[in-house]
Design a protein around this motif. Structure first.
Motif, mmCIF file in Angstrom:
data_model
loop_
_atom_site.group_PDB
_atom_site.id
_atom_site.type_symbol
_atom_site.label_atom_id
_atom_site.label_comp_id
_atom_site.label_asym_id
_atom_site.label_seq_id
_atom_site.Cartn_x
_atom_site.Cartn_y
_atom_site.Cartn_z
ATOM 1 N N GLU A 80 -26.401 7.301 -4.755
ATOM 2 C CA GLU A 80 -26.306 6.759 -3.391
ATOM 3 C C GLU A 80 -27.350 5.665 -3.150
ATOM 4 O O GLU A 80 -27.047 4.630 -2.547
ATOM 5 N N THR A 98 -26.367 2.507 -4.964
ATOM 6 C CA THR A 98 -25.250 1.836 -4.283
ATOM 7 C C THR A 98 -25.736 1.048 -3.075
ATOM 8 O O THR A 98 -25.326 -0.103 -2.853
ATOM 9 N N ASN A 133 -28.116 11.610 -7.677
ATOM 10 C CA ASN A 133 -26.845 10.907 -7.470
ATOM 11 C C ASN A 133 -27.115 9.408 -7.434
ATOM 12 O O ASN A 133 -28.228 8.958 -7.687
#
Length: 332
Positions: A43, A46, A41
């Protein structure tokens, strides 16, 4: 000396952020930081986009480059041409402020050293020896005025005369060495093995060798394999001034059965890297230790809270041992 830091990470954005914040507080800052992210992902990406870390390059690798060994080799391919030292850290570590300054000083002052590792201070169990105290050799390991209380597995090995005949970090002919590390004496000690959580090598080593494809996947003991092969280019040392904490984040690890199986099979592989033609005594001791440690893990089913994990690891170790009869690991 210019140096690069490679951090391979997988689904641990919070742990990685803690590590990078400790890197920011270093008295000597890396010339480049390469984050090699195998997450499925965004994450971690980010989190990093919301923070500013100097000299940082981020790479979210595809599935074909995912896994510690592949990510390490990917990171090496991205290191700056003029970098002289390449440092590796686990993403769940936190550094003391002088970690890099002490690491680089070790390389600068000792041209015959090609690999440097550090000490996890949160796992430190050494204590100064007390006067007029007799220490049972089966229960305690003594070294330079300090003592280390052995765990159950080493107490049993000591009692059965299966203990290592060498110092910490050294591999005997039957492979299973002492894992107690070193007391904080301020010295550095020559070893065979560096630990992946904290290891640095001269970049010239990577001009000759990479991390072995045998360990692609979870990669248990890939650090031991690389450390042994790196010895052909110079000494490996643990410097007790190079300090960090290691928190062993649980995410991203295999189940206990697979872990137990890898302990044996990958352990056999690394043993044969160091000792490709062991004699009968070394073979006997290696196999005896495997059996003893498997039995101890089975016994933990009755003594530990997570009984299933202990049993499954014991089963994995047993199946890994039996598999060697029919299907021994082959070097890649």
């Amino acid at each position: 000396m210019k140096f690069s830091l490679i951090i391979c990470t997988y689904m641990r954005p919070d742990s990685l952020l803690n590590l990078l914040q400790s890197v920011q507080n270093q008295t000597l800052y890396p010339d480049e930081i390469l984050i090699i992210d195998g997450s499925s992902n965004h994450e971690t990406e980010t989190v990093l986009n919301n923070k500013a870390f100097r000299n940082l390059d981020y790479f979210l690798v595809s599935k074909q480059h995912r896994g510690l060994t592949k990510q390490r080799n990917f990171g090496i391919s991205k290191v700056a041409v003029d970098s002289e030292i390449v440092c590796f850290l686990d993403d769940d570590t936190v550094l003391e402020p002088d970690y890099f300054s002490e690491t680089i000083k070790t390389f600068e002052d000792n041209k015959d050293i090609s690999g440097v590792g550090g000490v996890a201070i949160n796992e430190y169990k050494w204590k100064p020896q007390e006067e007029n105290v007799s220490y049972n050799k089966n229960k305690y390991y003594l070294f330079e005025g300090y003592y280390y209380k052995e765990g159950l597995r080493n107490v049993v090995r000591n009692f059965l005369a299966l203990e290592s005949n060498l110092g910490p970090g050294k591999m005997p002919d039957y492979s299973n060495g002492r894992t107690c590390g070193f007391p904080m004496t301020g010295k550095f000690y020559e070893v065979d093995l560096l630990i992946g959580m904290s290891m640095s090598f001269r970049k010239t080593v990577f001009d000759k060798i990479n991390f072995s494809k045998f360990f692609e996947g979870y990669g248990l003991y890939e650090d031991a394999d690389f450390s042994l092969r790196a010895l052909q280019f110079g000494k490996n040392v643990i410097n007790t001034k190079v300090k960090l904490s290691h928190y062993h984040a649980p995410s991203g690890r295999p189940n206990q059965y697979q872990y137990g199986k890898m302990v044996v099979r990958n352990g056999w592989y690394v043993w044969r890297i160091k000792n490709p033609n062991p004699n009968f005594k070394a073979r006997f001791k290696w196999n005896a230790i495997i059996i003893v440690l498997a039995l101890i893990r089975f016994s933990n089913t009755f003594t530990e809270k997570d009984k299933k994990a202990a049993f499954m690891e014991g089963l994995g170790r047993t199946m890994g041992w039996w598999s060697l009869i029919f299907n021994k690991p082959k070097p890649i």
